[in-house]
Design an enzyme around this catalytic site. Structure first.
Site, mmCIF file in Angstrom:
data_model
loop_
_atom_site.group_PDB
_atom_site.id
_atom_site.type_symbol
_atom_site.label_atom_id
_atom_site.label_comp_id
_atom_site.label_asym_id
_atom_site.label_seq_id
_atom_site.Cartn_x
_atom_site.Cartn_y
_atom_site.Cartn_z
ATOM 1 N N ASP A 229 44.476 35.545 44.486
ATOM 2 C CA ASP A 229 44.432 34.482 45.540
ATOM 3 C C ASP A 229 45.723 34.151 45.905
ATOM 4 O OD1 ASP A 229 41.433 35.431 44.420
ATOM 5 O OD2 ASP A 229 40.983 33.894 44.758
ATOM 6 N N GLU B 63 33.473 42.795 48.235
ATOM 7 C CA GLU B 63 32.873 43.556 47.162
ATOM 8 C C GLU B 63 31.687 43.639 46.690
ATOM 9 O OE1 GLU B 63 34.270 39.759 44.981
ATOM 10 O OE2 GLU B 63 35.829 40.220 43.952
HETATM 11 O O1 IFM Z 1 39.888 36.999 44.890
HETATM 12 C C1 IFM Z 1 38.606 36.298 44.637
HETATM 13 C C2 IFM Z 1 37.889 37.199 45.423
HETATM 14 O O2 IFM Z 1 38.247 38.234 47.193
HETATM 15 C C3 IFM Z 1 36.220 37.154 45.646
HETATM 16 N N1 IFM Z 1 35.247 36.703 44.795
HETATM 17 C C4 IFM Z 1 36.235 35.889 43.256
HETATM 18 C C5 IFM Z 1 37.836 36.221 43.525
HETATM 19 C C6 IFM Z 1 38.471 34.826 43.300
HETATM 20 O O3 IFM Z 1 39.048 34.122 42.993
#
Ligand code: IFM
Length: 831
Positions: free
Chosen positions: A389, A527
């Site tokens: 992030d 994801e």
């Molecule tokens: O890094 C992010 C990911 O891209 C999506 N799920 C949450 C993570 C943490 O914010």
């Protein structure tokens, strides 16, 4: 809401935890949720205080397996302060609290300009006489100038009665990490070794349990002690984290403003240090109780021990009004470095986003060994871990607080050896940064996660998101471009970039049938897809985002190795034991990594074309909110891996990282043609197949649309803006803000809508104002030009450069270059 304040009226237990997160106060060193001081009763309240980088590891058993998790530790709670009144001639009333039957008015205001939270409540104090009321106003701060200090002033006004207000203030060490319901089956007690104490002149009742004490409050059995540095109106509590053994100390000084004669009576317990006060009040009179708190940990430099440091700090702290004034001044200085002016509701939300970004990552962060916690210091979701992030955060910070960006890159640099060991463990060269990082840089991603819909604990393959390494390399490059900090770029920055490049070079496998290099067994930003349907193996092949960004990293490593001063390059390559043939291999792979295609668009990964189409309408009709489609399908006995359905922008992320021209060049490098038409087709293909189950997704969609389909961008920009304030991910904001999306919206205005790029010889602009946001102003720092102001209008842009002894700033717009001398401004016409 107005431009600088956020007000919530009424007490709404269902939304209290959300407000706690959004009303968090912090200073980069620590933060405290905007919880009530009067009660912490679950499930409505979830108080939390978190210090940046303070982690602890615990083991748990779930689904018959031992798992280990490292969490950002919920520290002892410094907020508790409850009160009750004794009206003349009557006995003591109840302890008053929001949610109690006596509450008749309630509200809270977050003042962004001054960094304070004010809570207002009115209670009836005599049931049969509603005219007798207690009005309470509590103002709280977490000091932006003195990062170890916090304070709250609670003012009581006796309306229609006279008598006494009894106040009980405490530091509560009996806390757990219980802020996220999904983690309830996991171990959550991170603290141990409590010790409480008070100043030397007090008689400390350590052998009685006062009436009304909670059962957990065992009386301190000889572990209470006095501290020579603690004054009489001060109590303190020390403890440490169970495994990381970080010492933690809080000291609290409680005083009645203007009444030095009233001293608090201390009571010490095993895990709680309490002070009580009884304050006489006249009818209509207002009395104020000031609680000033200091927090130190054994991570802090220049202290003897946390306990002494905390006691000394509260002893030295000025009274509340002076503390408040210096806190205001500290915020004023910060706001000056982040000047922006965006009209309307969007501007107000952006201000809130900026406030929370700065409370998590402030100039104090520059002195800490910490990364970017995905959920701020505002809650326990994702355990305070550091993900990719920062890709959405550093580009904003680079142009305001480059020293903070550099410190955050330093966090990654110090964990480079761990990343190299991780690569070595899977038989590869270079650095494999962890998807989730905490204290020491090992992989912290959980191996099992709970689907709350089905109650199943499922294997978690998110650690295969090796693209995090490219995000770090990208940030190194962007930081250096924005700041011109070659000392960093040719030193720590180059080492990180080269080691990430080596990892990709060693991960790429030549496929003679394709005549391309392939990277297999990874997970991309989306994801939802962590394996092929019905396959037992984890990971996918040739995630386009991963491969294209890897090609970019390899090309930059090569560029850097050629551009670096020879002696620096030689020293680095010797130290890294680089084979002289390595750069040649980087070059080859950077040109021949496989990018899969289907139906004329880039495939998210090899084999994506074979997945089924999802019946989106059916799922929307059935479930309404399908952001967590993965959980829905798993609970139905199906798997999202079977469908062309993404959680978040994946291929489209390329349009967030690279301008259209950069992206076209990158694809050319890889032997493909990516023109505006094919990029638009790619956008049109993926947007309807994305659920936006991550707050980052709406932001990225807005970003790419602002460049490709301007009319459609605003809907996504709005979604990104309201993500946290309206909690659109359904309850997740209560567990912590989404820092990446918050910083990303700021950068959306700063870089996307202005088309701002930092170059070696100046700034380049390519404004693309949206009809809904066509007039705004942002200030940035570019290298030694500390204050560059950009005023965007529909047809023109004004570039102003503050007075300095620097050379004129070169600004490129539509192929024309203009020089703007310090102390002047120029209007430039948009094409
Ligand atoms: O890094 C992010 C990911 O891209 C999506 N799920 C949450 C993570 C943490 O914010």
């Amino acid at each position: 809401m107005d431009r600088w304040t956020w007000t919530y009226e009424g007490f709404d237990p269902e939304r209290e935890r959300l407000r706690e997160a959004l009303c968090t106060l912090g200073n980069g060193y620590f933060a405290t949720r905007g919880s009530a001081s009067e009660t912490s009763a679950r499930p409505w309240h979830s108080p939390g205080t978190y210090a940046a980088g303070c982690y602890n590891r615990l083991e748990s058993t779930v689904a018959g397996r031992r798992v280990e998790n490292e969490d950002m530790v919920n520290l002892p709670d410094w907020l508790p302060l409850r009160y009750r009144v004794r009206v003349e001639g009557a006995g003591p009333g109840h302890w008053l609290a929001p949610g109690g039957p006596e509450l008749i008015e309630y509200g809270q205001t977050l003042d962004l300009r001054h960094g304070t939270l004010t809570r207002r409540s009115v209670y009836t104090v005599v049931a049969e006489n509603g005219g007798r009321r207690l009005r309470v106003e509590q103002r709280r701060l977490v000091h932006m100038g003195e990062p170890h200090l916090a304070a709250q002033r609670t003012s009581f006004t006796a309306e229609g009665w006279a008598g006494e207000v009894e106040v009980e203030a405490a530091i509560d060490g009996d806390v757990r990490n219980d802020g996220v319901a999904r983690y309830a089956d996991l171990a959550n007690r991170h603290l141990t070794g409590w010790c409480t104490g008070t100043g030397p002149t007090d008689t400390v009742p350590i052998d009685t349990v006062p009436t009304g004490t909670a059962p957990a409050d065992k009386v301190s059995a000889g572990r209470a002690r006095t501290s020579s540095s603690a004054p009489a109106d001060t109590v303190w509590l020390c403890c440490r984290t169970l495994n990381s053994d970080i010492g933690i100390a809080l000291a609290a000084r409680t005083q009645v403003a203007g009444r030095p004669g009233i001293k608090p009576a201390p009571r010490l317990f095993d895990r709680r240090a309490v002070q009580t006060l009884t304050i006489p009040v006249e009818r209509g009179e207002t009395v104020s109780v000031d609680k000033t708190v200091a927090l130190y940990t054994s991570h802090d430099p220049a202290i003897s021990d946390p306990c002494t440091a905390a006691n000394e700090a509260v002893r030295r702290a000025p009274a509340f009004p002076r503390l408040l004034a210096s806190h205001h001044r500290a915020w004023e200085r910060i706001w000056r470095r982040t000047a922006f002016d965006v009209p309307g509701e969007a501007g107000s939300i952006l201000r809130l986003h900026l406030f929370h970004v700065l409370q998590t990552l402030s100039p104090h962060t520059a002195d800490l060994d910490v990364g970017v916690p995905a959920r701020g210091l505002h809650g326990e979701a994702y355990r305070g871990h550091v993900f990719w992030d920062e890709l959405f955060v550093l580009p904003y910070l680079n142009l305001h607080f480059p020293e903070v960006s550099r410190a955050l890159l330093g966090y990654r640099y110090r964990r480079l050896p761990a990343a190299c060991r991780a690569a070595g463990e899977v038989g590869r060269a270079g650095a494999m940064y962890p998807w989730q990082s905490g204290s020491d840089g090992r992989e912290e991603s959980q191996r099992l996660h709970l689907n709350p819909h089905s109650g199943h604990w499922l294997p978690d393959h998110s650690h295969l998101q090796h693209h995090v390494g490219s995000a770090i390399a990208y940030n190194v490059w962007q930081y250096a471009r924005a700041t011109g900090d070659t000392e960093f770029l040719y030193g720590d920055g180059a080492e990180m970039l080269v080691q990430v490049a080596r990892f990709w070079a060693d991960s790429a496998v030549w496929d003679p049938s394709l005549e391309r290099y392939r990277v297999r067994g990874v997970v991309g930003p989306d994801e939802y897809h962590d394996g092929y349907p019905d396959s037992t193996a984890a990971g996918l092949d040739d995630n386009a985002y991963t491969n294209v960004t890897a090609a970019w990293v390899l090309a930059r490593a090569l560029e850097l190795s050629r551009a670096m001063p020879r002696s620096r390059g030689q020293a680095l390559f010797e130290r890294l034991r680089m084979d002289p043939a390595e750069p040649e291999r980087w070059d080859d792979i950077a040109h021949r990594l496989h990018v899969p295609y289907h139906d004329g668009v880039i495939s998210q990964f090899e084999g994506y074309a074979d997945l089924d189409e999802l019946d989106w309408e059916r799922y929307r009709a059935r479930y309404g909110d399908i952001r967590r489609l993965d959980r829905i399908l798993e609970a139905e006995g199906d798997s999202v891996n079977r469908y062309k359905a993404s959680k978040q922008a994946d291929v489209l992320m390329l349009g967030y990282l690279f301008s259209p021209a950069e992206l076209a060049a990158l694809f050319r490098q890889l032997g493909h043609r990516l023109d505006d038409e094919s990029w638009r087709a790619t956008i049109d293909y993926y947007l309807p197949r994305t659920c936006h189950g991550s707050t980052l997704s709406a932001l990225v969609s807005a970003w790419v649309l602002a460049r490709a389909r301007r009319d459609e961008a605003w809907a996504f920009a709005e979604e990104a803006l309201v993500g946290d304030v309206a909690d659109i991910q359904g309850g997740t904001t209560a567990e912590g803000i989404h820092l990446g999306a918050m910083a990303g919206t700021l950068d959306f205005v700063q870089r996307c809508l202005t088309g701002l790029e930092t170059r070696g010889d100046g700034l380049s602009l390519d404004p693309a104002p949206l009809p809904q946001l066509s007039k705004f102003r942002v200030g940035v720092r570019y290298r030694n030009h500390w204050d560059v102001e950009l005023r965007i209008r529909t047809r023109r842009v004004r570039v102003g450069v503050a007075e300095s002894a620097e050379e004129p700033l070169c600004v490129a717009l539509d192929g024309r270059k203009s020089a703007v001398a310090p102390g002047t401004a120029r209007w430039l016409d948009l094409p």
